[in-house]
Design an enzyme around this catalytic site. Structure first.
Site, PDB file in Angstrom:
ATOM      1  N   HIS A   1      -6.257  -9.833 -74.077  1.00 49.82           N
ATOM      2  CA  HIS A   1      -4.801  -9.924 -74.244  1.00 49.82           C
ATOM      3  C   HIS A   1      -4.500 -11.078 -75.186  1.00 49.82           C
ATOM      4  O   HIS A   1      -4.823 -12.236 -74.903  1.00 49.82           O
ATOM      5  CB  HIS A   1      -4.124 -10.170 -72.901  1.00 49.82           C
ATOM      6  CG  HIS A   1      -2.654 -10.390 -73.011  1.00 49.82           C
ATOM      7  ND1 HIS A   1      -1.789  -9.425 -73.474  1.00 49.82           N
ATOM      8  CD2 HIS A   1      -1.891 -11.486 -72.746  1.00 49.82           C
ATOM      9  CE1 HIS A   1      -0.564  -9.895 -73.467  1.00 49.82           C
ATOM     10  NE2 HIS A   1      -0.590 -11.149 -73.039  1.00 49.82           N
TER      11      HIS A   1
ATOM     12  N   LYS B   1       3.213 -15.572 -78.587  1.00 48.81           N
ATOM     13  CA  LYS B   1       2.093 -15.202 -79.462  1.00 48.81           C
ATOM     14  C   LYS B   1       2.530 -14.271 -80.592  1.00 48.81           C
ATOM     15  O   LYS B   1       2.178 -14.481 -81.758  1.00 48.81           O
ATOM     16  CB  LYS B   1       0.978 -14.533 -78.632  1.00 48.81           C
ATOM     17  CG  LYS B   1       0.395 -15.413 -77.545  1.00 48.81           C
ATOM     18  CD  LYS B   1      -0.735 -14.730 -76.809  1.00 48.81           C
ATOM     19  CE  LYS B   1      -0.261 -13.548 -75.995  1.00 48.81           C
ATOM     20  NZ  LYS B   1       0.641 -13.929 -74.888  1.00 48.81           N
TER      21      LYS B   1
ATOM     22  N   ASP C   1      -1.012  -7.991 -79.084  1.00 47.65           N
ATOM     23  CA  ASP C   1      -1.020  -7.729 -77.643  1.00 47.65           C
ATOM     24  C   ASP C   1      -2.416  -7.384 -77.116  1.00 47.65           C
ATOM     25  O   ASP C   1      -2.935  -8.052 -76.238  1.00 47.65           O
ATOM     26  CB  ASP C   1      -0.022  -6.633 -77.274  1.00 47.65           C
ATOM     27  CG  ASP C   1       0.165  -6.542 -75.767  1.00 47.65           C
ATOM     28  OD1 ASP C   1       0.253  -7.606 -75.115  1.00 47.65           O
ATOM     29  OD2 ASP C   1       0.214  -5.425 -75.240  1.00 47.65           O
TER      30      ASP C   1
ATOM     31  N   ARG D   1      -5.332 -34.950 -78.241  1.00 53.00           N
ATOM     32  CA  ARG D   1      -4.279 -35.381 -79.170  1.00 53.00           C
ATOM     33  C   ARG D   1      -4.873 -35.832 -80.493  1.00 53.00           C
ATOM     34  O   ARG D   1      -4.318 -35.581 -81.562  1.00 53.00           O
ATOM     35  CB  ARG D   1      -3.458 -36.515 -78.549  1.00 53.00           C
ATOM     36  CG  ARG D   1      -2.513 -36.056 -77.448  1.00 53.00           C
ATOM     37  CD  ARG D   1      -1.693 -37.221 -76.941  1.00 53.00           C
ATOM     38  NE  ARG D   1      -0.868 -37.788 -78.010  1.00 53.00           N
ATOM     39  CZ  ARG D   1      -0.187 -38.904 -77.894  1.00 53.00           C
ATOM     40  NH1 ARG D   1      -0.229 -39.600 -76.757  1.00 53.00           N
ATOM     41  NH2 ARG D   1       0.542 -39.354 -78.885  1.00 53.00           N
TER      42      ARG D   1
END
Length: 326
Positions: A150, A171, A189, A253
Site C-alpha cells: 500500500h 501520499k 495506492d 533531524r
C-alpha cells in the site's frame, strides 16, 4: 500493520507462456496443442546439444529446449535408429516444450514424436541468441517473488521513490505534486513489487496504471493532464519514504543515521518524513530523492557536515586546553 503476502511462483504453464508472450517471441505452434498444459519449472532455457549427442547425465529437462543452428546442423548428421532414440529420449524426459529458431523447417519425425508424447513444438524467426535473451527476461519476471504494498511509487529525476504511510496522510497528493514538477507516476495506492535478480521492480496493477485518486477531486489520468512523460510503466525502488505524524530523533533531524527496510529480502534505504501543517512535502520528497542520488554518487551532505562539526569541536577543545595551560 499486517505483513504483506509474498507470492512465489514454482511453475508457468506452456499455455500461459504462449498466450502472453507468443507475440513478443514471434512463436508459431507447429503441432498439436495437447502439450499446452505442461509446466515450465525453471526460468532459464536449455540448448540440448549434449542430449542429441547421447549424454543425458545432466540434462536440464525442466527447461524450455531451444534448437538453434548448431542443433539443427547436428541433427542432419544423425540417421536412422540413433536419431529416433535420442529425440524420443528427450521427449521422454518430460520437457515442457521445444522452440526452433531462425524459422527453420522442423523435421517431420520430430513433430510426429512430439505429438506422440504430447509436447508442444514452436517455431520462431528470431535468431537463437535474441530469442534466448528475450525469453530469459520474460521467465525471470514470471518466476520472481512478488508482493503488493500500500503506497505510491514515483520516479523522481531517475530515483525510484516508494511513498508509504497511513491512509489519508497525503501520499497521492504528494505524488501528484511531484508529477507536476516533472516526475513520473508508476503506481498509486497499490504497488506491485517483484524481486528480479536482487532488484526490486515496482509496477502498477493493470486496471489502475496511469491513474491517481485525489480525495475531493476523484480519479485523474496523469498522461492526459501532464503528457506521456508523467507515467512510467515500471521503476526500481531506490528509496522508501515513510510519511509519519510522529516526532523525529536528533539523529534523524541531521540525516546522519541511515535506516533500512527489507522488501522481499532486499534492503532499501528508508527515510521517516513527518507530515505537518505548513511543510512543503512535495519539495521535501524531491530534495530527499536528490540527496539519495548524491549519496549513491559518492557525496554525503550530512556526512560532510558531521565531519566539519567534529573538526570544529576538536579545534575548540584544543584552544581551550591551550588557554588553560597558559
Amino acid at each position: 500493520m499486517k505483513a504483506p503476502t509474498i507470492k512465489k511462483v514454482d511453475s508457468v504453464s506452456v499455455a500461459r507462456f504462449y498466450e502472453n508472450y507468443g507475440g513478443t517471441l514471434e512463436l508459431q505452434l507447429c503441432n498439436s496443442p495437447l502439450g499446452m498444459s505442461r509446466k515450465i519449472l525453471q526460468p532459464t532455457l536449455n540448448r540440448p546439444g549434449l542430449a542429441l549427442a547421447g549424454y543425458f547425465s545432466y540434462f536440464a529437462h525442466e527447461r524450455i529446449q531451444v534448437f538453434g543452428a548448431a542443433e539443427m546442423a547436428y541433427m542432419t548428421t544423425m540417421e536412422g535408429l540413433p536419431r529416433e532414440e535420442r529425440i524420443r529420449r528427450i521427449f521422454a524426459e518430460n520437457v515442457p516444450c521445444l522452440i526452433f529458431t531462425r524459422g527453420v523447417d522442423i523435421p517431420r519425425d520430430v513433430l510426429e514424436l512430439a505429438d506422440e508424447y504430447s509436447v508442444s513444438v514452436f517455431r520462431s524467426p528470431l535468431p537463437t541468441v535474441k530469442l534466448v535473451n528475450r525469453a530469459t527476461i520474460i521467465l525471470e519476471n514470471e518466476f520472481a517473488e512478488s508482493t503488493t504494498l500500500h503506497g505510491c511509487m514515483v520516479d523522481v529525476n531517475g530515483v525510484g521513490v516508494l511513498l508509504t504511510g497511513d491512509s489519508g496522510i497525503g501520499k497521492s497528493e504528494i505524488s501528484l505534486g511531484l508529477v507536476e514538477r516533472g516526475a513520473s507516476l508508476v503506481a498509486d495506492d497499490m504497488v506491485r513489487v517483484r524481486n528480479i535478480s536482487g532488484e526490486l521492480i515496482a509496477t502498477s496493477p493493470k486496471l489502475s496504471s496511469g491513474f491517481i485518486e485525489i480525495r475531493g477531486i476523484g480519479i485523474i489520468n496523469v498522461t492526459n493532464l501532464f503528457g506521456l512523460k508523467a507515467y512510467r510503466r515500471q521503476k526500481n525502488i531506490d528509496l522508501v519514504i515513510n510519511l509519519t505524524n510522529g516526532q523525529m530523533t536528533e539523529m534523524e533531524r541531521l540525516g546522519i543515521e541511515r535506516k533500512k527496510t527489507t522488501i522481499l529480502g532486499v534492503d532499501v534505504e528508508r527515510l521517516n518524513l513527518p507530515v505537518a501543517p505548513g511543510r512543503d512535502m512535495t519539495r521535501l520528497v524531491e530534495v530527499a530523492a536528490l540527496g539519495h542520488y548524491l549519496r549513491e554518487s559518492g557525496y554525503d551532505m550530512a556526512g560532510e557536515f558531521n565531519k566539519r562539526l567534529h573538526k570544529e569541536i576538536a579545534m575548540r577543545s584544543c584552544m581551550s586546553v591551550n588557554r588553560n595551560q597558559d
